[in-house]
Scaffold this motif. Structure first.
Motif, PDB file in Angstrom:
ATOM      1  N   SER A 155       3.126 -20.088 -16.281  1.00  0.00           N
ATOM      2  CA  SER A 155       3.477 -20.811 -17.506  1.00  0.00           C
ATOM      3  C   SER A 155       2.244 -21.209 -18.306  1.00  0.00           C
ATOM      4  O   SER A 155       2.325 -21.399 -19.528  1.00  0.00           O
TER       5      SER A 155
ATOM      6  N   CYS B 280      14.069 -30.016 -23.170  1.00  0.00           N
ATOM      7  CA  CYS B 280      13.595 -30.146 -21.787  1.00  0.00           C
ATOM      8  C   CYS B 280      14.461 -31.119 -20.997  1.00  0.00           C
ATOM      9  O   CYS B 280      14.775 -30.868 -19.817  1.00  0.00           O
TER      10      CYS B 280
ATOM     11  N   ARG C  69       5.465 -22.014 -21.908  1.00  0.00           N
ATOM     12  CA  ARG C  69       6.514 -22.739 -21.167  1.00  0.00           C
ATOM     13  C   ARG C  69       7.917 -22.231 -21.494  1.00  0.00           C
ATOM     14  O   ARG C  69       8.737 -22.034 -20.611  1.00  0.00           O
TER      15      ARG C  69
ATOM     16  N   GLY D 122       0.447 -26.323 -15.567  1.00  0.00           N
ATOM     17  CA  GLY D 122       1.468 -25.569 -14.842  1.00  0.00           C
ATOM     18  C   GLY D 122       1.040 -25.262 -13.425  1.00  0.00           C
ATOM     19  O   GLY D 122       1.826 -25.406 -12.482  1.00  0.00           O
TER      20      GLY D 122
ATOM     21  N   ALA E 219       5.850 -28.764 -19.898  1.00  0.00           N
ATOM     22  CA  ALA E 219       6.243 -28.717 -21.307  1.00  0.00           C
ATOM     23  C   ALA E 219       6.361 -30.119 -21.891  1.00  0.00           C
ATOM     24  O   ALA E 219       5.952 -30.362 -23.032  1.00  0.00           O
TER      25      ALA E 219
ATOM     26  N   THR F 197       7.607 -25.997 -14.790  1.00  0.00           N
ATOM     27  CA  THR F 197       7.329 -25.674 -16.184  1.00  0.00           C
ATOM     28  C   THR F 197       7.890 -26.726 -17.126  1.00  0.00           C
ATOM     29  O   THR F 197       7.280 -27.038 -18.158  1.00  0.00           O
TER      30      THR F 197
END
Length: 313
Positions: free
Chosen positions: A186, A132, A191, A39, A240, A236
């Motif tokens: 994060s 995501c 996340r 992050g 992730a 982030t």
């Protein structure tokens, strides 16, 4: 360019540059820092990129008063390309060995999955990657609206050129600077909370923009909130995606995620234009605010797992 088709071709080259250069800076930073600082590294990378965009826009605006725009674009673009080429050739080293070492420590298979396997995995098969991908697409959808439609909405409600410029400038400034902290955060709080909260904050910012009726102060506050929400989400999401796959599959997964994320620019431009024509500018903003809020809720209800690569590092 004597014809518009050359402008289109030039943009194709710029898009190819984006896919090659910026995507690889993202992947290489992830390779270098390891799972516990992804992050942070991505926050610095994205912050540097978007602050660079803002700086170039500011400087070219100043220089445009002294130089012809065509000269400015050609000379400036050539200089930047040359500096980037020299720096990447002389100072950048490939990070493949870092991936190999990380994969060895991670264990498991040593071969990466094929693109045919990776595309459905990132797009819809894995719940975290699916969440995501949709969040990235919706984030850039509302970003396209913020750049394209919000200034027209403010102008239609009587905002001056300086007021529109202030609102347009504060959004990327908060976004760019904010990523320096949100990426690092994060790594420590996880996340999912930042992604979900960031999407909800963006939805609230767009709703405030409409509720303010184009007035300057509410629009400025909305731009600040929108920039903060985007800063929470942007680095982030890539971190992730990186967490959710094995090291050897990371570059491919990030590339597919970025495909869906940047398709949001296309979807946002089309959505804003069509809905604004059918309903109104305000109606288009309300629709995108609702989509952004729904995207944040989607992430919030998705079950998140802590990858073994993060637990064991």
């Amino acid at each position: 360019a004597p014809g518009w088709w050359l402008i289109v071709v030039a943009n194709l080259f710029l898009g190819a540059c984006q896919g090659l250069a910026w995507s690889m800076t993202v992947v290489m930073k992830i390779d270098l820092v390891g799972p516990k600082r992804r992050g942070l590294a991505l926050g610095f990378n994205e912050s540097a990129g978007y602050l660079g965009v803002a700086t170039a826009a500011f400087l070219t605006g100043l220089l445009a008063a002294s130089f012809a725009p065509r000269t400015l674009v050609w000379v400036g673009g050539a200089a930047i390309a040359l500096v980037g080429l020299v720096a990447s050739t002389m100072f950048v080293r490939d990070t493949h060995a870092h991936v190999t070492a990380e994969q060895h420590a991670h264990g498991g298979r040593t071969h990466k999955i094929s693109l045919r396997q990776a595309f459905p995995l990132v797009t819809y098969r894995d719940p975290i990657l699916r969440a995501c991908s949709q969040a990235g697409l919706v984030n850039n959808l509302n970003d396209a609206l913020a750049w394209g439609l919000a200034p027209l909405y403010l102008a239609a409600d009587g905002a001056s050129a300086s007021q529109i410029g202030a609102v347009a400038a504060v959004y990327p400034a908060v976004w760019g600077l904010g990523q320096l902290g949100t990426g690092w955060l994060s790594d420590h709080v996880g996340r999912k909370p930042l992604i979900a909260l960031g999407m909800l904050l963006q939805g609230a910012a767009l709703a405030l923009l409409v509720a303010g009726g184009g007035a300057f102060v509410p629009s400025l506050v909305a731009a600040i909130l929108l920039g903060a929400g985007t800063a929470m989400v942007y680095p982030t999401l890539i971190a992730a995606v990186s967490d959710a796959v094995e090291p050897r599959d990371r570059a491919q997964a990030v590339g597919i995620y970025r495909f869906w994320r940047d398709m949001g620019f296309v979807a946002g431009g089309l959505t804003a234009g069509i809905v604004a024509d059918v309903a109104s500018d305000g109606g288009a903003i309300v629709l995108v605010a609702a989509l952004t809020t729904a995207s944040g809720i989607w992430v919030a209800v998705t079950r998140w797992r802590v990858p073994s690569t993060v637990r064991s590092t």
